[in-house]
Design a protein around this motif. Sequence first.
Motif, PDB file in Angstrom:
ATOM      1  N   ALA B 148      -7.294  -1.391  -9.391  1.00 38.30           N
ATOM      2  CA  ALA B 148      -6.549  -1.120  -8.163  1.00 38.30           C
ATOM      3  C   ALA B 148      -7.507  -0.758  -7.028  1.00 38.30           C
ATOM      4  CB  ALA B 148      -5.539   0.005  -8.386  1.00 38.30           C
ATOM      5  N   GLU B 151      -8.800  -3.865  -5.706  1.00 36.97           N
ATOM      6  CA  GLU B 151      -7.841  -4.508  -4.806  1.00 36.97           C
ATOM      7  C   GLU B 151      -7.911  -3.907  -3.412  1.00 36.97           C
ATOM      8  OE1 GLU B 151      -3.862  -4.621  -6.269  1.00 36.97           O
ATOM      9  OE2 GLU B 151      -4.478  -5.221  -8.282  1.00 36.97           O
ATOM     10  N   VAL B 175       2.490 -12.098  -1.418  1.00 40.18           N
ATOM     11  CA  VAL B 175       2.378 -11.680  -2.814  1.00 40.18           C
ATOM     12  C   VAL B 175       3.543 -12.286  -3.602  1.00 40.18           C
ATOM     13  CG1 VAL B 175       2.410  -9.714  -4.377  1.00 40.18           C
ATOM     14  CG2 VAL B 175       1.290  -9.486  -2.163  1.00 40.18           C
ATOM     15  N   PRO B 176       3.266 -13.005  -4.687  1.00 39.10           N
ATOM     16  CA  PRO B 176       4.363 -13.547  -5.495  1.00 39.10           C
ATOM     17  C   PRO B 176       5.216 -12.418  -6.088  1.00 39.10           C
ATOM     18  CG  PRO B 176       2.255 -14.479  -6.170  1.00 39.10           C
ATOM     19  CD  PRO B 176       1.953 -13.362  -5.235  1.00 39.10           C
ATOM     20  N   GLU B 177       6.481 -12.709  -6.284  1.00 40.91           N
ATOM     21  CA  GLU B 177       7.383 -11.691  -6.842  1.00 40.91           C
ATOM     22  C   GLU B 177       6.962 -11.240  -8.231  1.00 40.91           C
ATOM     23  OE1 GLU B 177      11.202 -13.481  -6.603  1.00 40.91           O
ATOM     24  OE2 GLU B 177      11.585 -12.715  -4.580  1.00 40.91           O
ATOM     25  N   SER B 178       6.260 -12.128  -8.948  1.00 35.66           N
ATOM     26  CA  SER B 178       5.879 -11.798 -10.326  1.00 35.66           C
ATOM     27  C   SER B 178       4.559 -11.022 -10.383  1.00 35.66           C
ATOM     28  CB  SER B 178       5.747 -13.088 -11.140  1.00 35.66           C
ATOM     29  OG  SER B 178       4.730 -13.895 -10.582  1.00 35.66           O
ATOM     30  N   ALA B 179       3.971 -10.710  -9.225  1.00 34.53           N
ATOM     31  CA  ALA B 179       2.645 -10.073  -9.205  1.00 34.53           C
ATOM     32  C   ALA B 179       2.680  -8.661  -9.779  1.00 34.53           C
ATOM     33  CB  ALA B 179       2.126 -10.014  -7.773  1.00 34.53           C
ATOM     34  N   HIS B 180       1.507  -8.190 -10.194  1.00 35.10           N
ATOM     35  CA  HIS B 180       1.372  -6.793 -10.603  1.00 35.10           C
ATOM     36  C   HIS B 180       1.718  -5.890  -9.417  1.00 35.10           C
ATOM     37  CE1 HIS B 180      -1.654  -8.781 -13.373  1.00 35.10           C
ATOM     38  NE2 HIS B 180      -0.735  -8.298 -14.176  1.00 35.10           N
ATOM     39  N   GLY B 181       2.336  -4.750  -9.679  1.00 37.56           N
ATOM     40  CA  GLY B 181       2.746  -3.834  -8.618  1.00 37.56           C
ATOM     41  C   GLY B 181       1.605  -3.343  -7.758  1.00 37.56           C
ATOM     42  N   THR B 182       0.405  -3.369  -8.323  1.00 38.58           N
ATOM     43  CA  THR B 182      -0.755  -2.905  -7.556  1.00 38.58           C
ATOM     44  C   THR B 182      -1.020  -3.790  -6.346  1.00 38.58           C
ATOM     45  OG1 THR B 182      -2.084  -4.155  -9.133  1.00 38.58           O
ATOM     46  CG2 THR B 182      -1.983  -1.775  -9.439  1.00 38.58           C
ATOM     47  N   PRO B 184       1.073  -5.513  -4.055  1.00 32.11           N
ATOM     48  CA  PRO B 184       1.733  -5.061  -2.839  1.00 32.11           C
ATOM     49  C   PRO B 184       1.332  -3.636  -2.445  1.00 32.11           C
ATOM     50  CG  PRO B 184       3.304  -5.276  -4.666  1.00 32.11           C
ATOM     51  CD  PRO B 184       2.039  -5.928  -5.093  1.00 32.11           C
ATOM     52  N   ALA B 185       1.114  -2.774  -3.436  1.00 34.03           N
ATOM     53  CA  ALA B 185       0.747  -1.385  -3.121  1.00 34.03           C
ATOM     54  C   ALA B 185      -0.612  -1.352  -2.409  1.00 34.03           C
ATOM     55  CB  ALA B 185       0.706  -0.540  -4.389  1.00 34.03           C
ATOM     56  N   SER B 186      -1.565  -2.146  -2.871  1.00 32.73           N
ATOM     57  CA  SER B 186      -2.891  -2.158  -2.249  1.00 32.73           C
ATOM     58  C   SER B 186      -2.831  -2.733  -0.841  1.00 32.73           C
ATOM     59  CB  SER B 186      -3.874  -2.988  -3.086  1.00 32.73           C
ATOM     60  OG  SER B 186      -3.961  -2.472  -4.389  1.00 32.73           O
ATOM     61  N   ALA B 188      -0.333  -2.764   1.168  1.00 30.71           N
ATOM     62  CA  ALA B 188       0.316  -1.795   2.054  1.00 30.71           C
ATOM     63  C   ALA B 188      -0.630  -0.646   2.400  1.00 30.71           C
ATOM     64  CB  ALA B 188       1.591  -1.257   1.391  1.00 30.71           C
ATOM     65  N   HIS B 196       7.016 -11.234   0.144  1.00 31.04           N
ATOM     66  CA  HIS B 196       7.171 -11.660  -1.245  1.00 31.04           C
ATOM     67  C   HIS B 196       7.545 -13.128  -1.341  1.00 31.04           C
ATOM     68  CE1 HIS B 196       6.730  -7.694  -2.988  1.00 31.04           C
ATOM     69  NE2 HIS B 196       7.387  -7.241  -1.935  1.00 31.04           N
TER      70      HIS B 196
END
Lengths: 469, 506
Positions: B148, B151, B175-182, B184-186, B188, B196
């Motif tokens: 993370a 990222e 970011v694809p919807e299937s991406a790891h949560g990190t 979009p978090a990174s 942002a 998405h």
Amino acid sequence: MPHYWIPNSTKEVKQEMLKETGVDDVEEFFKDIPEQLRLKKELRVGFGKPLLEHEARRKFLEILSKNKFTGFRDVHRVFLGGGVCVHYIPSVVRAIVSRAEFYTAYTPYQPEINQGILQAFFEYQSLMAELYGVDIVNASMYNVSTAAAEAVRMALRVKRGRKRILIASSAHPEIKEVIRTWVEGLNVRLEEIPYEREDGELDVNVLRAKLSDDVAAVYVESPNFFGIIERKLRDIIEITHDAGALAIVNANPLSLGVFKAPGELGADIVVGDAQPLGVGLNYGGPSAGILGIQDRKELLRQLPGRLVGMTKTVDGSEKGFMLILQTREQHIRRERATSNITTNSGLEAIAAAVYVSLLGAKGLKRLSEALLGRTTYFLETLRKRDIKAAPLFEKGLYFHEVTISFKGRDARDVISQLEKHGIHVGPPLSRFYDVMHDCSLLCLTELHSKDDIDELVSKLALVLGGETG
Amino acid sequence: MKYRQARWDEPLIFELASNQDRETFQLGDDYFAKLGKETLTEVAQDIVRKEGPNIPNLSEPEVVRHYTRLTQMSYGIDVGVVPLGSCTMKYNPKICEDLANDERIIYAHPYMSEEYLQGLLEMLYTLQEWLAELTGMDVCSLHPPAGAAGELTGVLMIREYLRDKGYTHKDEILVPESAHGTNPASAAMAGFKVIHIPTDERGNTDLNALKAAVSDRTAGIMLTNPSTLGLFEEKITEISDLIHSKGGLLYYDGANLNGILGIARPGDMGFDIVHLNLHKTFAAPHGGGGPGAGAICVKKELADYLPKPLVRREGGRYYLDYNIRKSIGRITWFYGNIVPAIKSFMYLMMLGPEIREVAEVAVLNTNYFMKKIKELPGIDLIYGRERWRKHEVVISFENLYRETGVNAEDVAKALLDRGIHAPTIYFPLTVPEAHMVEFTESESKRTIDEVISAYKDIVRQAYEDPGKLKGAPRNTSVGRLDVLRANHPRTLAPTYRYVKKRNIDG
């Protein structure tokens, strides 16, 4: 080619599995990779061929023997400071963190099968909470620099709308850099508060003048980068609160056996580095970042990182532990998460818990005292002898690390002269500040005996002149 | 497989405290402790800690036994299979542990002169080179302490790079919807707006949706390839061209690299920045949650933006280079997580050019499992039903849940009862009642067969006696835990101190 780490790599097993999968060749699985992207060449990785274990061990030792630093044998002459110092790693700590049930585990997403590791994390959180005088500590950040950066980001969320952060200019320069990087993109102003020339402590008057209702947080260290204990920490925190801002305090855990805990003094967020707690230097990492908060809803809601909590079984019959408040985290909240952190420093947190359990309140207090005693001894010995070196802040209260001035003599030169005598001092402050070319940090820990400190002073005398021997 | 985990009723370390005095492990010697005490009498008393922290004083054997019992109630890859998808829980070779904890490494001070640490620096430099070769990138840095953090490093580099080009209007990351949560978090965290992109039926990024989303504001896209569905992004070249044509950059999330290691490289696919998780693909252990290590690798054009410092070589001498012109600064103090990096160095040394075997067998294991598991009633694959997987496969228990009331979590708990750590569950969020399964190359056919028959057995039970599965697990150290109680404001219990203060019934 078959490899003994890869059970299904022999031809027979592969063929059987392929047959049962209904495929002739492994290549079939990769056909959706466009032809021009499929690697044709052999990669230049490793030393030409796979090495057997004994060959690899030999290669490793061959390369590492190019180090002039030979390990524990040398640490008694390593007086390097700068946020981390040589500290003993008890064998008990190594024994526990070398247990594969711990070190080969993943984050305990399935709590019922990982109660042990969860309890260890809960105990880490609880022990650090006692040490720092706060009610909540998370399951660790990467190290204190990112803990501090996350603390600042957290303060900005709690104090939404406030866009200034005040940072003690006596804070660790690399931590300051990390904070600056981590708030990039948030449109925030970082301002430094100077320190007093005489005692190296934060200039409270400037702090007071700079505080206003647009400041989200004040970040202070005690001991600070210069090794100085902030004796007016309580005032600093109070003034900060008067302006409606949060106080973030970074304290060395080994100072907390003798000095008041930042949480007790009212700090809203506390941070620290677990490095001295049996984690090792590791050439700077890994370590674990301690991050704690007071028991207030608005702080808890914005806390980054994992948190372990105690609970009960569904039938209420037994106690148990699990990850809690996960809706703050990235895998659920995604771009609205409190942080992107996922992997943290679990094993180092366990090392710290074991270390603190091993020393107990008694051992921690005695160690803190003995560290302070060494600082005193060094300063007294230095003062007694007529050497062209003195602590930079004459009226400051030093703990563990000391900022020493070589009175006009270039610190880099002094350091390399000392190195020739096998003594390591540093880092030179010119590395971080343009003005302090004749200053260096040095650090005294439990690994330095009285003789080692005497030897340090003698060698300083020898290199700096001013007296004979 | 019959499983019985240890069930110690082990008290908290605080509860082991006794009124009788104990001698604890000592690091403070009398001479200096006395001197320290004297110093304390001379300072203002309001800064002196009068009452010690509430930490019990125990003898060494008591502490060792306590934590050893806790290890017996823990489960790692050396105990059994941990098929957590996207976590790449592979075997951690013992030789790597053995050597990386050398005194010359764990007692090495980060500010020691480079002259004294040439051997260590050589290993780090060599690892940087090997990782660049494996990813098809130009320069690798070992600076980020985890994936993370890698990222965050990457998206900050994108930000700086675009700003230097004058593209300040580029403020969106796809970011694809299937991406790891990190991901979009990174994005942002670095101040980007996250857009998405849905997944199409074949499991690829929906190209039409992507085309519609790409604009002048696009700063870049974050992709993991193979995706979290274990599927290779078939149109990766088109995606790369599309994003680049708009002046955006491609970021590669290396969490899933194990599926194509030595077979295809992100650098060749058009990616500009790559992060790697050394604790996944390169066999450094996970430590129950960390430490990890996250390398960041880039193409030449971005090398000037890397975090400081970088290990470099000049005339046979290794040194830390702080002279990185447009560096984004520091993501962490010092130089990253060195000990895991050394483990990865050993791992790569021992596999060498035959590293491809890792991906081949990991992928074979996944597809062997998929072929057998999709035959079971109640189980579906949702995306790309006819396609082969790479490092992992996501199976959905939606039908089973609808038909029996047994959900993905119940199945997970039933696996625990059979001595099998459950896969990642309820992820990716786009697959209902998901189990995301990754065996890596480390699991034998025998183990995979055991997992398959465990699933078979559980599914059979779900149709015959679903109520029984709600009571799982039974063979673990504790039974199923009360999530609501754990998270409820009135019963929340994050530390011992908190529990005592609020008088929460433990």
